[in-house]
Design a protein around this motif. Sequence first.
Motif, short mmCIF file in Angstrom:
data_model
loop_
_atom_site.label_atom_id
_atom_site.label_comp_id
_atom_site.label_asym_id
_atom_site.label_seq_id
_atom_site.Cartn_x
_atom_site.Cartn_y
_atom_site.Cartn_z
N ASP A 140 0.86 -1.18 0.00
CA ASP A 140 0.00 0.00 0.00
C ASP A 140 0.90 1.24 0.00
O ASP A 140 1.48 1.61 1.02
CB ASP A 140 -0.91 0.00 1.23
CG ASP A 140 -1.93 1.13 1.17
OD1 ASP A 140 -1.85 1.95 0.24
OD2 ASP A 140 -2.78 1.20 2.07
N ASP A 141 1.02 1.86 -1.15
CA ASP A 141 1.88 3.04 -1.27
C ASP A 141 1.10 4.34 -1.11
O ASP A 141 1.62 5.44 -1.34
CB ASP A 141 2.60 3.04 -2.63
CG ASP A 141 1.63 2.96 -3.80
OD1 ASP A 141 0.40 3.04 -3.58
OD2 ASP A 141 2.10 2.82 -4.95
N GLY A 142 -0.18 4.23 -0.74
CA GLY A 142 -0.98 5.43 -0.51
C GLY A 142 -1.44 6.14 -1.76
O GLY A 142 -1.95 7.26 -1.69
N ALA A 143 -1.29 5.50 -2.92
CA ALA A 143 -1.58 6.17 -4.19
C ALA A 143 -3.06 6.38 -4.44
O ALA A 143 -3.43 7.06 -5.41
CB ALA A 143 -0.98 5.38 -5.35
N ALA A 144 -3.93 5.80 -3.60
CA ALA A 144 -5.37 5.98 -3.79
C ALA A 144 -6.00 6.71 -2.62
O ALA A 144 -7.22 6.87 -2.56
CB ALA A 144 -6.05 4.62 -3.98
N GLY A 145 -5.19 7.20 -1.69
CA GLY A 145 -5.72 7.84 -0.50
C GLY A 145 -6.49 9.12 -0.77
O GLY A 145 -7.33 9.54 0.05
N HIS A 146 -6.23 9.77 -1.88
CA HIS A 146 -6.87 11.05 -2.18
C HIS A 146 -8.22 10.89 -2.87
O HIS A 146 -8.93 11.90 -3.10
CB HIS A 146 -5.97 11.87 -3.11
CG HIS A 146 -5.76 11.22 -4.45
ND1 HIS A 146 -4.98 10.09 -4.62
CD2 HIS A 146 -6.25 11.53 -5.69
CE1 HIS A 146 -4.99 9.75 -5.89
NE2 HIS A 146 -5.75 10.61 -6.56
N LEU A 147 -8.62 9.69 -3.22
CA LEU A 147 -9.78 9.49 -4.09
C LEU A 147 -11.14 9.70 -3.42
O LEU A 147 -12.02 10.30 -4.05
CB LEU A 147 -9.71 8.10 -4.72
CG LEU A 147 -8.57 7.87 -5.71
CD1 LEU A 147 -8.52 6.43 -6.17
CD2 LEU A 147 -8.71 8.82 -6.90
#
Length: 313
Positions: A140-147
């Motif tokens: 989990d690299d946090g690449a979807a946290g903003h969605l």
Amino acid sequence: MRIGELVALTGASVKAIRYYEQLGLIAPARKDNGYRSFDDHDARAVSEIRELASLGVSPQQAAPFLECLGLGHDRGDDCVSSLSVYRDTIANLDRMIGSLSERRIELQRRLNESAERTFTQRSNMTDFTLLPEGLPVPDDDGAAGHLPGMHLPNLVLPTSDGRRVSFDALGPGRTVVYLYPLTGKPGVDLPEGWDAIPGARGCSTEACDFSNHFDQLRQAGAQRVYGMSSQSPEYQDEVVQRLQLPFTMISDESLAVADALKLPTFAAPGHERLYSRLTLIVRDGEIEHAFYPIFPPNTHAQQVLAWLEQHPA
């Protein structure tokens, strides 16, 4: 002008120009020393012949167009005789297209038949709900946290059933959109090292899991389910038909949605960019929840189902 100058002016080869002369399409004058002398009329004729050839009209059929120009018309197809050549050429192309389509269908049939036979003989993995052991787990690299909370972009995209959908207006209520990198099909190799890329393998297993739980997802409040990748609608349709999926796929070949929402992507041999596996729960055009990373993909639909049941609309 001499023939070399005509070549430079029109892009035609010396051999082609002499062939046009043999057909009587151009008639250059002869100088006292025997050399051909071409004029602007010849240059226009050669350019017309080449343009027609690029459209499938052979030099043997070009005479009516040159005669039309010779009568003073601005275009070689201003005359009725030229239009009949267009019609004949279109008819010939239609016959060729029909013949080629029949050949392609037969070749594809043989390819699928052979590949499926070979696949059955060489692989014990006939259950699409299973995955090979030892696949790497994505971090989990946090690449979807903003969605969550974002609105879907105003994009019109084609679907596997030949239609188009407005991505920001999928419909009222909740929609499940699961994004995946690519699916394989019989006779088409996956990218080299595919199984070593975390989260890459398992698109068919994920699709089958969504198919198996489709009715339950609907009962839990998902009004619609879509798969989505950067593969063409035609490629996706083959997967939908082969796996007998009860939902359609959305095709985003340019990854426009990824750019608009800053979605995670990755590269693989032969593919500059592919969607990372990710699932969006959309409600009335707004992202309500994002699943990322996803592993294992062959049980992911059950994870989505559990979330829907725990968060009734």
